[in-house]
Write a protein that holds these residues in place. Structure first.
Motif, short mmCIF file in Angstrom:
data_model
loop_
_atom_site.label_atom_id
_atom_site.label_comp_id
_atom_site.label_asym_id
_atom_site.label_seq_id
_atom_site.Cartn_x
_atom_site.Cartn_y
_atom_site.Cartn_z
N PHE A 152 15.26 -122.97 -73.41
CA PHE A 152 15.43 -124.41 -73.19
C PHE A 152 15.35 -124.74 -71.70
O PHE A 152 14.62 -125.66 -71.29
N ALA A 153 16.09 -123.99 -70.88
CA ALA A 153 16.10 -124.25 -69.45
C ALA A 153 14.71 -124.07 -68.84
O ALA A 153 14.26 -124.88 -68.02
N THR A 154 14.02 -123.01 -69.25
CA THR A 154 12.69 -122.74 -68.71
C THR A 154 11.73 -123.87 -69.05
O THR A 154 10.98 -124.35 -68.19
N TRP A 155 11.77 -124.33 -70.29
CA TRP A 155 10.88 -125.41 -70.71
C TRP A 155 11.19 -126.71 -69.98
O TRP A 155 10.27 -127.42 -69.52
N GLU A 156 12.47 -127.00 -69.81
CA GLU A 156 12.85 -128.21 -69.08
C GLU A 156 12.43 -128.14 -67.61
O GLU A 156 12.00 -129.14 -67.03
N MET A 157 12.51 -126.95 -67.01
CA MET A 157 12.13 -126.82 -65.61
C MET A 157 10.61 -126.79 -65.44
O MET A 157 10.10 -127.19 -64.38
N ILE A 158 9.88 -126.36 -66.44
CA ILE A 158 8.42 -126.49 -66.41
C ILE A 158 8.06 -127.98 -66.40
O ILE A 158 7.17 -128.43 -65.65
N THR B 180 6.22 -116.21 -80.86
CA THR B 180 7.68 -116.17 -80.82
C THR B 180 8.23 -117.09 -79.75
O THR B 180 9.19 -117.84 -80.00
N THR B 181 7.65 -117.06 -78.55
CA THR B 181 8.14 -117.91 -77.46
C THR B 181 7.94 -119.38 -77.79
O THR B 181 8.82 -120.21 -77.52
N LYS C 118 19.17 -120.01 -77.74
CA LYS C 118 17.95 -119.91 -76.93
C LYS C 118 18.06 -120.74 -75.64
O LYS C 118 17.14 -121.45 -75.24
N GLY C 119 19.22 -120.61 -74.99
CA GLY C 119 19.47 -121.42 -73.80
C GLY C 119 18.48 -121.18 -72.68
O GLY C 119 18.08 -122.12 -71.97
N THR C 120 18.04 -119.93 -72.51
CA THR C 120 17.09 -119.62 -71.44
C THR C 120 15.73 -120.23 -71.73
O THR C 120 15.05 -120.73 -70.82
N THR D 167 10.97 -122.00 -78.24
CA THR D 167 10.99 -123.19 -77.39
C THR D 167 11.07 -124.45 -78.24
O THR D 167 11.84 -125.37 -77.94
N ARG D 168 10.29 -124.49 -79.30
CA ARG D 168 10.34 -125.63 -80.21
C ARG D 168 11.72 -125.75 -80.87
O ARG D 168 12.22 -126.87 -81.08
#
Length: 415
Positions: free
Chosen positions: A344-350, A178-179, A340-342, A183-184
């Motif tokens: 997106f932000a998490t993936w960008e910050m990773i 799911t995650t 899914k803004g959170t 994210t995709r």
């Protein structure tokens, strides 16, 4: 080995080159702040001429001649060992007593034991250090317990961590289904990640406080968050996920036109008898995609009518040092969760953590209650989707050096 006071320069140089577990309370930027607010003491552990450990103590005055000391998150040690820690703590206590210590508090930023993403203890992990609790207790410290709740006055005991010193595809693969899908999905939308300036701190705090109240977390004072932002701003990313609905509608319309073109092309070939079996089969796939685009366009029109064109989706606050990037606070608007803004932000910050060269992405605090009845279950479920390992910290310890005076100070409301 010996312990003696060190200069600000020596402390800062040590911190700048330190590669182990280091909380933001150790940061030189935090020292610059706290040294202007409280009395501070910097101690160094030396092995011969080599500085192998540092401790930053801050103190507040009680009944004029006594002090309440805290080491914030405990000493930092290169080539950590319990023997070195024990020696350093003993010497810190001696120093504090000479300077009127009434009480000393430690909340060591050290791993007590590792757990998997489901919260199960990993028994044979080399990072487990269950001797920490008895080490402190044998030095006369009282353990505040193996807490599994949010206590704002103390450090959280559990934090979810993923290693990011590997390819992005490998990080994606370790996510649950799911995650990874969510994210995709964010990569198919024109989402933007905006950095917020100092004059926009209140915008972040508003969305965080609304989320805090909705979830039911113990409130963190807005001024505390703002102060942390100002204190650590040179190592802080404050971000807002944003989408322009018209931009997304234009993208969807273009994608819809493309699907209609594919369908028309295949149907023309079918009518001429030149379509392959594969093409005939794919026409249904294109029709399904067309229906999906139509549905999404209708959804975007609804969002535009109800919320407008420019939509802020979520906000997050991230700190980094040599060792890790830490996801400190975040907030989001549940009515806009479609985007899914959170995620997106998490993936960008990773990705940003990898650019900075840090090896860990720390999702930070969990209560340690891993059941679906937990106060923070929704937060845990989100973090769990990245398949982290969970570091359980030992908690908080305190030692009272003069119990009669401590009792008087407490009775007088000085503590």
């Amino acid at each position: 080995m010996e312990v003696k006071p060190i200069t600000e320069e020596a402390f800062k140089l040590f911190v700048q080159t330190y590669q182990g577990h280091m909380h933001y309370f150790h940061d030189e930027l935090f020292y610059d702040y706290i040294s202007k607010v409280n009395e501070t003491h910097l101690l160094g552990l030396y092995d011969g001429e080599e500085l192998i450990g540092v401790s930053m103590l801050s103190a507040t005055s009680v009944l004029k001649k006594f002090r309440l000391f805290t080491s914030h998150t405990g000493p930092l040690l290169r080539d950590f060992s319990n023997e070195r820690l024990k020696f350093f703590l003993e010497e810190i206590d001696k120093y504090a007593k000479k300077h009127g210590a009434l009480q000393m508090i430690h909340s060591p930023y050290q791993v007590y034991q590792l757990r998997d993403h489901d919260g199960n203890v990993v028994e044979d992990d080399a990072r487990n250090n269950r001797e920490l609790v008895s080490l402190y207790e044998n030095l006369g410290y009282t353990h505040h317990g193996f807490t599994t709740e949010l206590i704002t006055e103390e450090l959280l005991r559990f934090q979810a961590v993923i290693d990011v010193d590997k390819p992005l595809d490998d990080i994606l693969k370790q996510m649950d289904t799911t995650t990874r899908y969510n994210t995709r999905q964010t990569e198919t939308m024109p989402l933007e990640l905006k950095l917020l300036d100092e004059d926009e701190y209140d915008k972040f705090i508003d969305i965080y406080k609304e989320t805090e109240e909705r979830i039911g977390f113990d409130p963190v004072p807005a001024e505390k968050i703002k102060n942390l932002l100002h204190t650590l701003k040179d190592r802080m990313f404050l971000v807002m996920t944003h989408v322009n609905v018209d931009k997304y509608l234009a993208q969807l319309e273009a994608e819809r036109e493309a699907e209609m073109g594919h369908i028309a092309e295949i149907e023309e070939k079918a009518a001429n008898g030149t379509a392959t079996k594969r093409e005939k089969k794919r026409v249904n796939e294109h029709k399904e995609q067309l229906a999906s685009k139509d549905k999404r366009i209708a959804k975007m029109e609804e969002f535009k009518t109800e919320f407008g064109t420019e939509l802020d989706l979520s906000a997050g606050m991230y700190y980094y040092n040599n060792h890790e990037m830490v996801y400190l606070f975040s907030g989001s608007y549940p009515e806009l969760s479609f985007f899914k803004g959170t995620n997106f932000a998490t993936w960008e910050m990773i990705k940003k953590a990898k650019e900075l060269g840090v090896k860990r992405f720390n999702f930070f605090g969990l209560t340690g209650d891993f059941t679906d009845q937990a106060q923070d279950y929704g937060v845990y479920r989100f973090k769990r989707g990245f398949t982290p390992y969970i570091e359980e910290l030992p908690g908080t310890f305190d030692k009272v050096f003069n119990k009669p005076v401590y009792a008087i100070a407490k009775k007088l409301g000085k503590i």
